[in-house]
Design a protein around this motif. Structure first.
Motif, PDB file in Angstrom:
ATOM      1  N   MET A 196     -17.550 -28.077  13.550  1.00 41.14           N
ATOM      2  CA  MET A 196     -18.162 -26.944  12.844  1.00 41.14           C
ATOM      3  C   MET A 196     -18.484 -25.804  13.810  1.00 41.14           C
ATOM      4  SD  MET A 196     -18.257 -27.662   9.640  1.00 41.14           S
ATOM      5  CE  MET A 196     -19.483 -26.594   8.970  1.00 41.14           C
ATOM      6  N   THR A 197     -18.984 -26.143  14.981  1.00 38.97           N
ATOM      7  CA  THR A 197     -19.302 -25.122  15.982  1.00 38.97           C
ATOM      8  C   THR A 197     -18.037 -24.413  16.437  1.00 38.97           C
ATOM      9  OG1 THR A 197     -21.194 -26.430  16.734  1.00 38.97           O
ATOM     10  CG2 THR A 197     -20.392 -24.716  18.218  1.00 38.97           C
ATOM     11  N   ALA A 198     -16.995 -25.181  16.709  1.00 32.89           N
ATOM     12  CA  ALA A 198     -15.724 -24.589  17.136  1.00 32.89           C
ATOM     13  C   ALA A 198     -15.135 -23.720  16.027  1.00 32.89           C
ATOM     14  CB  ALA A 198     -14.741 -25.679  17.540  1.00 32.89           C
ATOM     15  N   SER A 199     -15.177 -24.193  14.799  1.00 34.74           N
ATOM     16  CA  SER A 199     -14.630 -23.429  13.677  1.00 34.74           C
ATOM     17  C   SER A 199     -15.386 -22.117  13.488  1.00 34.74           C
ATOM     18  CB  SER A 199     -14.702 -24.250  12.392  1.00 34.74           C
ATOM     19  OG  SER A 199     -13.965 -25.431  12.506  1.00 34.74           O
ATOM     20  N   ALA A 200     -16.713 -22.199  13.506  1.00 33.81           N
ATOM     21  CA  ALA A 200     -17.519 -20.993  13.300  1.00 33.81           C
ATOM     22  C   ALA A 200     -17.316 -19.981  14.421  1.00 33.81           C
ATOM     23  CB  ALA A 200     -18.996 -21.369  13.197  1.00 33.81           C
ATOM     24  N   SER A 201     -17.263 -20.449  15.667  1.00 29.11           N
ATOM     25  CA  SER A 201     -17.088 -19.509  16.774  1.00 29.11           C
ATOM     26  C   SER A 201     -15.679 -18.919  16.785  1.00 29.11           C
ATOM     27  CB  SER A 201     -17.414 -20.168  18.107  1.00 29.11           C
ATOM     28  OG  SER A 201     -16.599 -21.279  18.334  1.00 29.11           O
ATOM     29  N   LEU A 202     -14.668 -19.685  16.387  1.00 29.18           N
ATOM     30  CA  LEU A 202     -13.307 -19.158  16.319  1.00 29.18           C
ATOM     31  C   LEU A 202     -13.195 -18.097  15.236  1.00 29.18           C
ATOM     32  CD1 LEU A 202     -10.346 -19.207  17.216  1.00 29.18           C
ATOM     33  CD2 LEU A 202      -9.990 -21.102  15.627  1.00 29.18           C
ATOM     34  N   ILE A 203     -13.751 -18.362  14.071  1.00 24.92           N
ATOM     35  CA  ILE A 203     -13.710 -17.383  12.977  1.00 24.92           C
ATOM     36  C   ILE A 203     -14.493 -16.126  13.359  1.00 24.92           C
ATOM     37  CG2 ILE A 203     -14.467 -16.959  10.595  1.00 24.92           C
ATOM     38  CD1 ILE A 203     -13.756 -19.970  10.085  1.00 24.92           C
ATOM     39  N   ALA A 204     -15.643 -16.305  13.985  1.00 20.08           N
ATOM     40  CA  ALA A 204     -16.430 -15.148  14.433  1.00 20.08           C
ATOM     41  C   ALA A 204     -15.672 -14.337  15.476  1.00 20.08           C
ATOM     42  CB  ALA A 204     -17.775 -15.611  14.985  1.00 20.08           C
ATOM     43  N   LEU A 205     -14.964 -15.018  16.367  1.00 18.60           N
ATOM     44  CA  LEU A 205     -14.186 -14.328  17.393  1.00 18.60           C
ATOM     45  C   LEU A 205     -13.033 -13.543  16.775  1.00 18.60           C
ATOM     46  CD1 LEU A 205     -13.940 -13.844  20.433  1.00 18.60           C
ATOM     47  CD2 LEU A 205     -12.562 -15.913  20.577  1.00 18.60           C
ATOM     48  N   ILE A 206     -12.404 -14.090  15.755  1.00 16.24           N
ATOM     49  CA  ILE A 206     -11.335 -13.367  15.051  1.00 16.24           C
ATOM     50  C   ILE A 206     -11.886 -12.088  14.440  1.00 16.24           C
ATOM     51  CG2 ILE A 206      -9.796 -13.439  13.044  1.00 16.24           C
ATOM     52  CD1 ILE A 206      -9.415 -16.462  13.677  1.00 16.24           C
ATOM     53  N   PHE A 207     -13.001 -12.179  13.734  1.00 18.00           N
ATOM     54  CA  PHE A 207     -13.582 -11.001  13.101  1.00 18.00           C
ATOM     55  C   PHE A 207     -14.090  -9.994  14.131  1.00 18.00           C
ATOM     56  CE2 PHE A 207     -13.932 -13.734   9.268  1.00 18.00           C
ATOM     57  CZ  PHE A 207     -13.217 -12.904   8.406  1.00 18.00           C
ATOM     58  N   LEU A 208     -14.650 -10.484  15.227  1.00 24.02           N
ATOM     59  CA  LEU A 208     -15.107  -9.588  16.278  1.00 24.02           C
ATOM     60  C   LEU A 208     -13.943  -8.806  16.873  1.00 24.02           C
ATOM     61  CD1 LEU A 208     -17.417  -8.627  18.240  1.00 24.02           C
ATOM     62  CD2 LEU A 208     -16.592 -10.398  19.765  1.00 24.02           C
ATOM     63  N   CYS A 209     -12.839  -9.482  17.161  1.00 17.48           N
ATOM     64  CA  CYS A 209     -11.671  -8.810  17.734  1.00 17.48           C
ATOM     65  C   CYS A 209     -11.102  -7.771  16.774  1.00 17.48           C
ATOM     66  CB  CYS A 209     -10.600  -9.821  18.109  1.00 17.48           C
ATOM     67  SG  CYS A 209     -11.026 -10.858  19.515  1.00 17.48           S
ATOM     68  N   LEU A 210     -11.024  -8.114  15.495  1.00 16.15           N
ATOM     69  CA  LEU A 210     -10.519  -7.163  14.501  1.00 16.15           C
ATOM     70  C   LEU A 210     -11.421  -5.944  14.373  1.00 16.15           C
ATOM     71  CD1 LEU A 210      -9.255  -9.489  11.633  1.00 16.15           C
ATOM     72  CD2 LEU A 210      -7.882  -8.002  13.096  1.00 16.15           C
ATOM     73  N   ALA A 211     -12.713  -6.174  14.265  1.00 14.67           N
ATOM     74  CA  ALA A 211     -13.656  -5.063  14.108  1.00 14.67           C
ATOM     75  C   ALA A 211     -13.721  -4.203  15.368  1.00 14.67           C
ATOM     76  CB  ALA A 211     -15.040  -5.605  13.768  1.00 14.67           C
ATOM     77  N   TRP A 212     -13.728  -4.846  16.517  1.00 17.12           N
ATOM     78  CA  TRP A 212     -13.831  -4.134  17.788  1.00 17.12           C
ATOM     79  C   TRP A 212     -12.660  -3.181  17.981  1.00 17.12           C
ATOM     80  CZ3 TRP A 212     -13.952  -7.217  23.054  1.00 17.12           C
ATOM     81  CH2 TRP A 212     -14.086  -6.320  24.118  1.00 17.12           C
ATOM     82  N   GLU A 213     -11.452  -3.693  17.888  1.00 12.58           N
ATOM     83  CA  GLU A 213     -10.271  -2.880  18.171  1.00 12.58           C
ATOM     84  C   GLU A 213      -9.807  -2.060  16.970  1.00 12.58           C
ATOM     85  OE1 GLU A 213      -9.411  -2.436  21.116  1.00 12.58           O
ATOM     86  OE2 GLU A 213     -10.296  -4.172  22.108  1.00 12.58           O
ATOM     87  N   GLY A 214     -10.291  -2.383  15.792  1.00  9.71           N
ATOM     88  CA  GLY A 214      -9.902  -1.632  14.608  1.00  9.71           C
ATOM     89  C   GLY A 214     -10.807  -0.468  14.282  1.00  9.71           C
ATOM     90  N   TRP A 215     -12.148  -0.681  14.377  1.00 14.48           N
ATOM     91  CA  TRP A 215     -13.071   0.347  13.910  1.00 14.48           C
ATOM     92  C   TRP A 215     -14.213   0.656  14.866  1.00 14.48           C
ATOM     93  CZ3 TRP A 215     -11.666  -3.914  10.927  1.00 14.48           C
ATOM     94  CH2 TRP A 215     -10.728  -3.643   9.943  1.00 14.48           C
ATOM     95  N   LEU A 216     -14.809  -0.344  15.468  1.00 14.46           N
ATOM     96  CA  LEU A 216     -16.052  -0.124  16.211  1.00 14.46           C
ATOM     97  C   LEU A 216     -15.858   0.629  17.526  1.00 14.46           C
ATOM     98  CD1 LEU A 216     -17.767  -3.586  15.613  1.00 14.46           C
ATOM     99  CD2 LEU A 216     -18.196  -1.415  14.450  1.00 14.46           C
ATOM    100  N   ALA A 217     -14.962   0.156  18.382  1.00 14.33           N
ATOM    101  CA  ALA A 217     -14.750   0.810  19.679  1.00 14.33           C
ATOM    102  C   ALA A 217     -13.308   0.603  20.142  1.00 14.33           C
ATOM    103  CB  ALA A 217     -15.731   0.267  20.708  1.00 14.33           C
ATOM    104  N   PRO A 218     -12.332   1.146  19.402  1.00 13.85           N
ATOM    105  CA  PRO A 218     -10.937   0.931  19.793  1.00 13.85           C
ATOM    106  C   PRO A 218     -10.588   1.685  21.074  1.00 13.85           C
ATOM    107  CG  PRO A 218     -11.047   2.464  17.957  1.00 13.85           C
ATOM    108  CD  PRO A 218     -12.455   1.966  18.200  1.00 13.85           C
TER     109      PRO A 218
END
Length: 122
Positions: A8-30
Motif C-alpha cells: 500500500m505504501t509503495a502503491s500510494a507513493s508511486l501514484i503520488a509521484l506520477i501525479f507530481l511529475c505530471l503537475a510539475w512539468e505540465g502546469w506548476l513549474a515547467p
C-alpha cells in the motif's frame, strides 16, 4: 509491518509521484512556458504501476533500481533550482525515497524459505 502495508505504501507513493511529475512539468513549474516534454517522465512510471498494485515481486525488484533515477533528478533539481520548482523537487525526492524503502521492505517480507535460508548462511 505486513507485506500488504508495504504494498500500500509503495502503491500510494508511486501514484503520488506520477501525479507530481505530471503537475510539475505540465502546469506548476515547467521548464518551458506552456508545459514541456519532461511530462513523459511520468509515463515511464506507468510501466510498473500494475505490477506494484498486484504485488508482483519481480516488479518491486526492478523498480527499486529504476526509481533511483527519479531520486537523482530530484536531488539535482532540489540543489540547482529555486522557488516552486525546488520545493517540487524536494517532494519528488521524498516520494522516491519512500517508494524505494517500501520496495526493499516488500521484497524482504515476501521472500521464500530458500531465500531466507541462503541469506542467513552468508
Amino acid at each position: 509491518m505486513t507485506p500488504t502495508r508495504y504494498q500500500m505504501t509503495a502503491s500510494a507513493s508511486l501514484i503520488a509521484l506520477i501525479f507530481l511529475c505530471l503537475a510539475w512539468e505540465g502546469w506548476l513549474a515547467p521548464l518551458k512556458p506552456g508545459g514541456s516534454w519532461m511530462t513523459l517522465k511520468a509515463a515511464f512510471l506507468l510501466f510498473p504501476l500494475f505490477g506494484i498494485l498486484r504485488g508482483k515481486r519481480y516488479t518491486y525488484k526492478w523498480l527499486s533500481l529504476f526509481i533511483q533515477f527519479y531520486l537523482m533528478e530530484g536531488l539535482l533539481r532540489a540543489t540547482s533550482d529555486s522557488g516552486l520548482s525546488q520545493k517540487l523537487a524536494i517532494g519528488e525526492t521524498l516520494l522516491a525515497v519512500i517508494l524505494f524503502v517500501a520496495c526493499i521492505l516488500y521484497i524482504r517480507a515476501t521472500r521464500g524459505p530458500k531465500e531466507k535460508k541462503a541469506a542467513q548462511s552468508n
